[in-house]
Design a protein around this motif. Structure first.
Motif, mmCIF file in Angstrom:
data_model
loop_
_atom_site.group_PDB
_atom_site.id
_atom_site.type_symbol
_atom_site.label_atom_id
_atom_site.label_comp_id
_atom_site.label_asym_id
_atom_site.label_seq_id
_atom_site.Cartn_x
_atom_site.Cartn_y
_atom_site.Cartn_z
ATOM 1 N N SER A 1 -12.950 -8.717 -13.372
ATOM 2 C CA SER A 1 -11.499 -8.671 -13.476
ATOM 3 C C SER A 1 -11.074 -7.479 -14.335
ATOM 4 C CB SER A 1 -10.959 -9.954 -14.108
ATOM 5 O OG SER A 1 -11.312 -10.018 -15.482
ATOM 6 N N ARG A 2 -9.816 -7.140 -14.223
ATOM 7 C CA ARG A 2 -9.243 -6.066 -15.033
ATOM 8 C C ARG A 2 -9.424 -6.356 -16.527
ATOM 9 N NH1 ARG A 2 -4.902 -2.347 -14.830
ATOM 10 N NH2 ARG A 2 -3.649 -2.304 -16.724
ATOM 11 N N LEU B 1 -14.047 3.845 -12.289
ATOM 12 C CA LEU B 1 -13.531 2.512 -12.580
ATOM 13 C C LEU B 1 -12.259 2.594 -13.418
ATOM 14 C CD1 LEU B 1 -16.693 0.368 -13.382
ATOM 15 C CD2 LEU B 1 -15.620 0.864 -11.184
ATOM 16 N N PHE B 2 -12.224 3.504 -14.374
ATOM 17 C CA PHE B 2 -11.036 3.658 -15.208
ATOM 18 C C PHE B 2 -9.839 4.070 -14.357
ATOM 19 C CE2 PHE B 2 -8.201 5.928 -18.121
ATOM 20 C CZ PHE B 2 -8.061 4.981 -19.127
ATOM 21 N N ILE B 3 -10.053 4.976 -13.419
ATOM 22 C CA ILE B 3 -8.971 5.398 -12.522
ATOM 23 C C ILE B 3 -8.446 4.204 -11.727
ATOM 24 C CG2 ILE B 3 -8.478 6.719 -10.410
ATOM 25 C CD1 ILE B 3 -10.367 8.895 -11.542
ATOM 26 N N MET B 4 -9.358 3.389 -11.196
ATOM 27 C CA MET B 4 -8.942 2.279 -10.354
ATOM 28 C C MET B 4 -8.201 1.217 -11.164
ATOM 29 S SD MET B 4 -9.928 3.437 -7.497
ATOM 30 C CE MET B 4 -9.435 2.023 -6.511
ATOM 31 N N PHE B 5 -8.714 0.886 -12.341
ATOM 32 C CA PHE B 5 -8.083 -0.162 -13.151
ATOM 33 C C PHE B 5 -6.865 0.347 -13.911
ATOM 34 C CE2 PHE B 5 -12.245 -2.502 -12.988
ATOM 35 C CZ PHE B 5 -11.741 -3.692 -12.492
ATOM 36 N N ASN B 6 -6.964 1.518 -14.497
ATOM 37 C CA ASN B 6 -5.894 2.001 -15.362
ATOM 38 C C ASN B 6 -4.819 2.754 -14.582
ATOM 39 O OD1 ASN B 6 -5.041 2.501 -18.313
ATOM 40 N ND2 ASN B 6 -5.003 4.559 -17.451
ATOM 41 N N ASP B 7 -5.214 3.743 -13.787
ATOM 42 C CA ASP B 7 -4.233 4.581 -13.098
ATOM 43 C C ASP B 7 -3.609 3.872 -11.899
ATOM 44 O OD1 ASP B 7 -5.109 6.353 -14.973
ATOM 45 O OD2 ASP B 7 -6.071 7.740 -13.581
ATOM 46 N N LEU B 8 -4.433 3.128 -11.138
ATOM 47 C CA LEU B 8 -3.922 2.457 -9.948
ATOM 48 C C LEU B 8 -3.562 0.993 -10.210
ATOM 49 C CD1 LEU B 8 -6.192 3.925 -7.123
ATOM 50 C CD2 LEU B 8 -3.949 4.693 -7.905
ATOM 51 N N ALA C 1 0.839 -1.200 0.000
ATOM 52 C CA ALA C 1 0.000 0.000 0.000
ATOM 53 C C ALA C 1 0.873 1.248 0.000
ATOM 54 C CB ALA C 1 -0.899 -0.004 1.232
ATOM 55 N N PRO C 2 0.377 2.338 -0.577
ATOM 56 C CA PRO C 2 1.120 3.595 -0.508
ATOM 57 C C PRO C 2 1.369 3.989 0.946
ATOM 58 C CG PRO C 2 -0.708 3.757 -2.053
ATOM 59 C CD PRO C 2 -0.881 2.460 -1.318
ATOM 60 N N THR C 3 2.442 4.693 1.188
ATOM 61 C CA THR C 3 2.770 5.103 2.556
ATOM 62 C C THR C 3 2.157 6.450 2.921
ATOM 63 O OG1 THR C 3 4.835 6.084 1.759
ATOM 64 C CG2 THR C 3 4.921 3.803 2.557
ATOM 65 N N THR C 4 1.678 7.179 1.939
ATOM 66 C CA THR C 4 1.053 8.474 2.207
ATOM 67 C C THR C 4 -0.316 8.530 1.533
ATOM 68 O OG1 THR C 4 2.141 9.474 0.278
ATOM 69 C CG2 THR C 4 3.250 9.683 2.415
ATOM 70 N N PRO C 5 -1.250 9.258 2.115
ATOM 71 C CA PRO C 5 -2.580 9.383 1.499
ATOM 72 C C PRO C 5 -2.499 10.022 0.119
ATOM 73 C CG PRO C 5 -2.597 10.159 3.775
ATOM 74 C CD PRO C 5 -1.158 9.966 3.395
ATOM 75 N N PHE C 6 -3.460 9.683 -0.729
ATOM 76 C CA PHE C 6 -3.543 10.304 -2.047
ATOM 77 C C PHE C 6 -5.008 10.601 -2.351
ATOM 78 C CE2 PHE C 6 -3.968 5.776 -2.654
ATOM 79 C CZ PHE C 6 -4.954 5.629 -3.616
ATOM 80 N N ASN C 7 -5.217 11.621 -3.156
ATOM 81 C CA ASN C 7 -6.567 12.071 -3.465
ATOM 82 C C ASN C 7 -7.041 11.527 -4.804
ATOM 83 O OD1 ASN C 7 -6.780 13.622 -1.123
ATOM 84 N ND2 ASN C 7 -5.886 15.410 -2.105
ATOM 85 N N ILE C 8 -8.320 11.188 -4.857
ATOM 86 C CA ILE C 8 -8.992 10.869 -6.104
ATOM 87 C C ILE C 8 -9.933 12.023 -6.409
ATOM 88 C CG2 ILE C 8 -10.610 9.325 -7.272
ATOM 89 C CD1 ILE C 8 -9.580 7.053 -5.528
ATOM 90 N N SER C 9 -9.773 12.637 -7.563
ATOM 91 C CA SER C 9 -10.675 13.712 -7.966
ATOM 92 C C SER C 9 -10.741 13.754 -9.484
ATOM 93 C CB SER C 9 -10.211 15.058 -7.409
ATOM 94 O OG SER C 9 -8.965 15.424 -7.957
ATOM 95 N N TYR C 10 -11.916 14.065 -10.006
ATOM 96 C CA TYR C 10 -12.121 14.165 -11.448
ATOM 97 C C TYR C 10 -13.441 14.881 -11.691
ATOM 98 C CZ TYR C 10 -15.015 10.003 -10.584
ATOM 99 O OH TYR C 10 -15.940 9.118 -10.101
#
Length: 200
Positions: free
Chosen positions: A176-177, A121-128, A3-12
């Motif tokens: 699935s992806r 969903l695109f952010i979760m599958f593609n970006d992350l 997992a990432p060690t620092t928080p990150f923001n999701i925004s669009y």
């Protein structure tokens, strides 16, 4: 993947909505009052009761922006909040669980749900780079079940009914992806074909 060690923001943003992480200052009586609506509360198997601002702030704070995100959906033009998405990430298995908690216009209203959900969903599958999405549906939620008529749940479970009588059957699904991108490509192709038909 760790997992990432620092928080990150999701925004669009979409054509009609702004979607961003909820802040403590976003807690309001309006949002708390949504859960007092029996129709909205029933859709998420929760008791129909108003939620205080303090309770909302605690709920927002529980989402650490690493393995839990609470996203507000805001009308782009009026700035009014009309809904919430929640996303929970299992970094060990590269999976995520996504929920429409509620909306001011009724649970999982199709137009804003689709418009704001597809980019998420695109952010979760593609970006992350997530490998699988999981989601759960109350068996009694026929509106959503109709959209899943061609998909079989992986399994079912039961939970006490928020109404206080009996239990609720919950159906558990996943995508699935690879399946996601296949479905996305087919949808985009169909939308392009429909656009050509309307233009001709």
């Amino acid at each position: 993947m760790p997992a990432p060690t620092t928080p990150f923001n999701i925004s669009y943003e979409t054509d009609h909505y702004l979607i961003r992480e909820m802040e403590l200052s976003d807690a309001s009586d309006t949002i708390g009052g949504w859960m007092a609506d029996p129709v909205i509360a029933r859709a998420v198997n929760a008791p129909a009761r108003a939620t205080s601002i303090d309770d909302l702030r605690r709920y927002i704070a529980d989402h650490n922006r690493i393995d839990g995100h609470l996203l507000g959906v805001f009308d782009k033009y009026t700035k009014a909040q009309i809904g919430l998405w929640s996303v929970y990430v299992d970094w060990d298995h590269m999976e995520f669980l996504i929920n429409v908690l509620l909306t001011a216009r009724g649970h999982a209203e199709l137009a804003p749900s689709r418009e704001t959900g597809r980019p998420l969903l695109f952010i979760m599958f593609n970006d992350l780079g997530m490998e699988r999405m999981r989601f759960n549906v109350l068996n009694s939620n026929q509106r959503v079940k109709q959209r899943l008529v061609n998909r079989q749940p992986e399994h079912a479970s039961h939970a006490p009914s928020a109404s206080g009588s009996g239990t609720e059957e919950i159906h558990h699904y996943s995508i699935s992806r690879q399946e996601y991108f296949k479905l996305r490509e087919a949808r985009l192709q169909k939308e392009a074909e429909d656009l050509l038909k309307r233009a001709s």
